[in-house]
Enzyme design. Structure first.
Site, short mmCIF file in Angstrom:
data_model
loop_
_atom_site.label_atom_id
_atom_site.label_comp_id
_atom_site.label_asym_id
_atom_site.label_seq_id
_atom_site.Cartn_x
_atom_site.Cartn_y
_atom_site.Cartn_z
N GLN A 171 23.21 -19.85 55.19
CA GLN A 171 23.92 -20.92 55.66
C GLN A 171 23.97 -21.24 57.09
O GLN A 171 24.76 -21.97 57.73
CB GLN A 171 25.54 -20.67 55.06
N LYS A 226 17.87 -25.25 52.08
CA LYS A 226 19.21 -25.52 52.81
C LYS A 226 18.90 -25.85 54.15
O LYS A 226 19.74 -25.86 54.90
CB LYS A 226 20.07 -24.28 52.75
N HIS A 245 28.20 -13.86 48.79
CA HIS A 245 27.62 -14.68 47.64
C HIS A 245 27.04 -13.69 46.74
O HIS A 245 26.56 -12.40 46.94
CB HIS A 245 26.58 -15.49 48.28
N CYS A 297 29.70 -19.17 43.81
CA CYS A 297 29.04 -17.80 43.54
C CYS A 297 29.96 -16.85 44.57
O CYS A 297 29.26 -15.90 45.13
CB CYS A 297 27.43 -17.89 44.14
N ASP A 308 22.35 -12.07 55.54
CA ASP A 308 22.10 -13.18 54.77
C ASP A 308 22.47 -14.40 55.55
O ASP A 308 23.58 -14.89 55.90
CB ASP A 308 23.15 -13.14 53.53
N1 PMP Z 1 23.67 -16.61 50.20
C1 PMP Z 1 24.46 -17.57 50.72
C2 PMP Z 1 25.46 -17.47 51.73
C3 PMP Z 1 24.28 -18.82 50.00
O1 PMP Z 1 25.00 -19.83 50.59
C4 PMP Z 1 23.12 -18.85 49.06
C5 PMP Z 1 23.15 -20.21 48.32
N2 PMP Z 1 24.20 -20.99 47.87
C6 PMP Z 1 22.32 -17.96 48.81
C7 PMP Z 1 22.61 -16.60 49.40
C8 PMP Z 1 21.44 -17.86 47.52
O2 PMP Z 1 20.31 -18.80 48.06
P1 PMP Z 1 19.19 -19.31 47.17
O3 PMP Z 1 19.81 -19.75 45.86
O4 PMP Z 1 18.57 -20.34 47.66
O5 PMP Z 1 18.38 -18.15 46.91
#
Ligand code: PMP
Length: 402
Positions: A199, A222, A119, A360, A196
């Site tokens: 998910q 999430k 991401h 992203c 990270d």
């Molecule tokens: N890493 C992953 C794998 C994600 O799916 C996301 C959110 N789509 C993020 C990081 C970023 O999370 P946040 O926007 O809550 O900081």
């Protein structure tokens, strides 16, 4: 699982004249009444600033905030609550590591190893850290089926690698990465690891000590908690060595005009008034998830993803990306001739909330040759019937755009 739907008031509404089907859980999940009530209770009874007040409400707010920290620690198997830093979310947690740890320990010649499926939140902060420190970025490539090429890892994991940062579950492909193996192999060359878990934290059991990671980041929103609260786990030994990143109140021991001394972790990394209500909400979300049990949630989400994977694969014109198994609770898919934005908007008109876009993951999307995809992502309150409704709508779209 259907019984749990009653806990989520937002689900019981129509969207564009149809019963709402909410399949955008990888972006953010809905919040159960238990979490909403915890927020209300906190603001109606306990609200005050934490840590520095010498009055009843401040003490209650501090206790609630620190209780939430202890819940997070036991939720992910941390050795102590001092290893839990509250942040705005995954993004801020990774930026903290990139700036504070990276700024102190990365130097020219060092390698930051990432994967091709990160991401932007686990890519851009490392690009910035590399630009500042002279370190170099490298990427673990993917196989044709969208898993990490673990054979390529042998050649990449050299002693120059100072950090391996990777997503536990890809928010684009649904791939579940072998987190424990990656951490073990990285540690063998002396690299620090960051997982990270955006998910995975709300979907499966996590044990940071069994994983053997140094850092792990996730977002409350999430996993049933409010937006604006997240977590950075850091192993005590490494947090002790890491300098602060932001300066301000709460993170100091004593301040003179010219200089100051800092508190130990986690306070050293939490400058300013924190998101107290958010932490209380995250604590309530953890209680709610524990009440159901993560193995049940994981089995449920994966069963929905498999049903969607098999169902979409059989539909004319459609293709699902990423491996069939193991797979987290989401599917990204494309149609031969319908643009993903048109497809996602068509679904919205039928009451079905999907996500359409680059998720992203722009570099990987470009490499695979897609402008964007549609994504359905599932959580504990979704049902097989809803997946079947999606399949019906996708079939309809194929006929509509023909
Ligand atoms: N890493 C992953 C794998 C994600 O799916 C996301 C959110 N789509 C993020 C990081 C970023 O999370 P946040 O926007 O809550 O900081």
């Amino acid at each position: 699982m259907e019984a749990f739907r009653a806990d989520f008031p937002i689900l019981h509404q129509e969207a564009n004249g149809h019963p709402l089907v909410y399949f955008d859980n990888a972006a953010t999940t809905q919040k159960p009444k238990a979490v909403l009530n915890a927020l209300l209770h906190y603001y109606e009874h306990d609200n005050a600033n934490v840590h520095r007040g010498l009055h009843l409400l401040s003490n209650r707010a501090t206790e609630a905030f620190e209780r939430a920290r202890a819940k997070v620690a036991s939720y992910i198997g941390a050795a102590s609550p001092e290893e839990i830093i509250f942040t705005r979310g995954t993004t801020e947690a990774i930026n903290l590591v990139a700036q504070a740890w990276g700024g102190a320990f990365l130097k020219p010649g060092d390698v930051i190893l990432l994967t091709e499926m990160e991401h932007h939140s686990n890519l851009v902060p490392w690009q910035q850290a590399a630009a500042k420190t002279g370190a170099t970025l490298k990427f673990i490539p993917l196989t044709g089926s969208g898993t990490l090429d673990m054979e390529a890892l042998d050649g990449l994991l050299t002693p120059e690698v100072k950090l391996l940062a990777f997503t536990h579950i890809s928010n684009f492909l649904g791939t579940v990465n072998p987190a424990q193996e990656l951490c073990t192999r990285a540690r063998a060359v002396g690299a620090v690891t960051l997982v990270d878990a955006a998910q995975s934290a709300g979907h499966l059991e996590l044990d940071v000590r069994a994983l053997g990671c140094d850092f792990l980041a996730f977002s409350g929103h999430k996993m049933c908690a409010p937006t604006g609260i997240g977590v950075l786990y850091g192993r005590a030994e490494i947090l002790d060595k890491t300098p602060p990143w932001q300066g301000g109140g709460e993170m100091i021991l004593s301040v003179r005009y010219e200089s100051c001394t800092y508190k130990p972790a986690p306070a050293r990394f939490e400058a300013g008034t924190p998101n107290i209500a958010g932490a209380v909400g995250l604590g309530a979300a953890i209680d709610y998830i524990n009440g159901i049990g993560r193995p049940r949630i994981q089995a449920h989400d994966e069963a929905l993803a498999l049903r969607a994977f098999e169902g979409i694969t059989e539909l004319p014109g459609y293709r699902v990306l990423g491996p069939q198994s193991p797979r987290g609770g989401l599917v990204s898919f494309v149609h031969d001739s319908i643009h993903p934005h048109d497809l996602t908007s068509f679904c919205d008109q039928k009451g079905l909330a999907l996500r359409g876009g680059h998720h992203c993951n722009q570099p990987l999307m470009k490499k695979l040759g897609f402008p964007s995809t549609s994504r359905a992502s599932f959580y504990l309150y979704n049902t097989p019937g809803e997946v079947d409704r999606m399949l019906g709508i996708l079939r309809e779209a194929d006929r509509f755009f023909a």
